[in-house]
Enzyme design. Structure first.
Site, PDB file in Angstrom:
ATOM      1  N   LYS A 236       0.791  -1.283  -0.194  1.00 20.85           N
ATOM      2  CA  LYS A 236       0.033   0.032  -0.114  1.00 20.85           C
ATOM      3  C   LYS A 236       0.627   1.185  -0.229  1.00 20.85           C
ATOM      4  O   LYS A 236       1.088   2.053  -0.587  1.00 20.85           O
ATOM      5  CB  LYS A 236      -0.502   0.132   1.169  1.00 20.85           C
ATOM      6  CG  LYS A 236      -1.981  -0.793   1.191  1.00 20.85           C
ATOM      7  CD  LYS A 236      -2.868  -1.641   2.167  1.00 20.85           C
ATOM      8  CE  LYS A 236      -3.593  -2.328   1.761  1.00 20.85           C
ATOM      9  NZ  LYS A 236      -4.642  -2.562   3.391  1.00 20.85           N
TER      10      LYS A 236
ATOM     11  N   GLN B  25      -4.048  -1.559  10.035  1.00 19.54           N
ATOM     12  CA  GLN B  25      -4.069  -3.091   8.763  1.00 19.54           C
ATOM     13  C   GLN B  25      -4.607  -4.299   9.572  1.00 19.54           C
ATOM     14  O   GLN B  25      -3.980  -3.932  11.239  1.00 19.54           O
ATOM     15  CB  GLN B  25      -3.220  -3.567   9.054  1.00 19.54           C
ATOM     16  CG  GLN B  25      -2.314  -5.025   8.246  1.00 19.54           C
ATOM     17  CD  GLN B  25      -3.401  -4.801   6.425  1.00 19.54           C
ATOM     18  OE1 GLN B  25      -3.064  -3.987   5.909  1.00 19.54           O
ATOM     19  NE2 GLN B  25      -3.816  -5.641   6.148  1.00 19.54           N
TER      20      GLN B  25
ATOM     21  N   ASP C  10     -11.005   2.518   4.644  1.00 22.01           N
ATOM     22  CA  ASP C  10     -11.113   1.042   4.314  1.00 22.01           C
ATOM     23  C   ASP C  10     -12.760   1.250   4.274  1.00 22.01           C
ATOM     24  O   ASP C  10     -12.892  -0.175   3.962  1.00 22.01           O
ATOM     25  CB  ASP C  10     -10.698   0.377   5.960  1.00 22.01           C
ATOM     26  CG  ASP C  10      -9.171  -0.533   5.352  1.00 22.01           C
ATOM     27  OD1 ASP C  10      -9.127  -0.346   3.729  1.00 22.01           O
ATOM     28  OD2 ASP C  10      -8.655  -0.665   5.801  1.00 22.01           O
TER      29      ASP C  10
END
Ligand code: NAD
Length: 290
Positions: free
Chosen positions: A49, A93, A116
């Site tokens: 990312k 994450q 997200d």
């Protein structure tokens, strides 16, 4: 003969578009990522990312915390990011170490910075068809279907897996009333009896169960579109590391029956990163939350 859906090709094209748009902005978008612990797969995902951010000119900050970090310390870090005006969006994450409640963490992320798309408010907006950050993996899949002009309207889509981050939002998106969706959706899961009776009726199968090579040729209708979300690490004698990544679909068996199919790797995974960057761009432009 099937068409291979190339996540690489589509993601490259979208990355280029993002790069051009970022170049027009006065202030570069800024994405932060919190990584707790040393899980090798999570480290790889976060690094990819960050690399993608560099490629398109998005500023990135990696916050690395030790495995033994308490929930309170992580919550504090999140509050700091919520208040930091320079950061447009951030991700935590997953998975988190067992002693930390993922749900509590997700609910503490400010919805405006939740690129997200996991916060209940953003999922709620998705359900209600309001502008929101669409969860990165389902969003990536929709973009793949669009790029290949795959007809979805009126089709039967079977989603296997009902997680909050993939299966459930995916099923909602495919059932939406728009030209790139309008499917009749069946959501299958671990308690579904006789899974094949559903998958055999499907025009589009989206496999997101996390079970290596589970979907076999005898579960798929001739001419179906198969999207493989799974990323499973299996032992391998073909690689130096002693393992390789495979999907939930037994590609070699299933591909000859399909009209379109995604490979693993090189399919959905690359699109997930691109979608995260698209959401970061939306956050920087304050298009969802002003
Ligand atoms: P999860 O473990 O949270 O959910 C798995 C789902 O599959 C559950 O809802 C469960 O009910 C269902 N399931 C399990 N066994 C089943 C069975 N035998 N029959 C029917 N349903 C079954 O997983 P997740 O986070 O949704 O991820 C799924 C897979 O996708 C994993 O391999 C993960 O690594 C991968 N993934 C890939 C990306 C990407 O970018 N490509 C992103 C997220 C997750």
């Amino acid at each position: 003969m099937y068409t291979l859906i190339s996540g690489k090709e589509v993601s490259e094209k979208i990355l280029e578009e993002i790069k051009q748009e970022v170049a027009t902005l006065k202030k570069k978008p800024h994405l932060a990522a919190i990584l707790v612990g040393e899980d090798p797969a999570s480290q790889t995902y976060v690094n990819s990312k960050i690399k993608a951010c560099e490629r398109v000119g998005i500023t990135s900050t990696l916050v690395k915390l030790r495995d033994e970090t308490t929930e309170d310390i992580l919550l504090q870090k999140i509050e700091e990011l919520n208040l930091n005006a320079d950061i447009d969006g951030y991700i935590v994450q997953l998975p988190l170490p067992k002693h930390i409640s993922e749900q509590k963490i997700i609910e503490t992320i400010h919805p405006a910075k939740d690129v997200d798309g996991f916060h209940p408010i953003n999922i709620g907006k998705l359900v209600l068809n309001l502008p929101t950050y669409i969860s990165a993996t389902p969003y990536g899949i929709v973009q793949l279907l669009q790029h290949y002009n795959i007809v979805t309207q009126g089709k039967h889509c079977v989603v296997i897996g009902r997680s909050n981050i993939v299966g459930t939002p995916m099923s909602i998106l495919m059932g939406k009333n728009n030209a790139h969706a309008n499917c009749t959706v069946t959501l299958c899961h671990s308690k579904t009896e006789n899974l094949s009776q559903y998958t055999l009726q499907a025009d589009i199968v989206i496999a997101a169960m996390g079970k290596a090579h589970f979907v076999k040729a005898d579960m798929i209708k001739e001419g179906a579109v198969v999207i493989d979300v799974g990323i499973n690490r299996v032992p391998s004698t073909e690689t130096k590391s002693g393992f390789k990544l495979v999907g939930d679909v037994d590609f070699i068996q299933v591909a000859p029956k399909c009209s379109y199919i995604t490979p693993v790797p090189g399919g959905v995974g690359l699109m997930t990163i691109v979608s995260l960057l698209k959401n970061t761009l939306l956050a920087a432009k304050k298009e969802i939350y002003s």
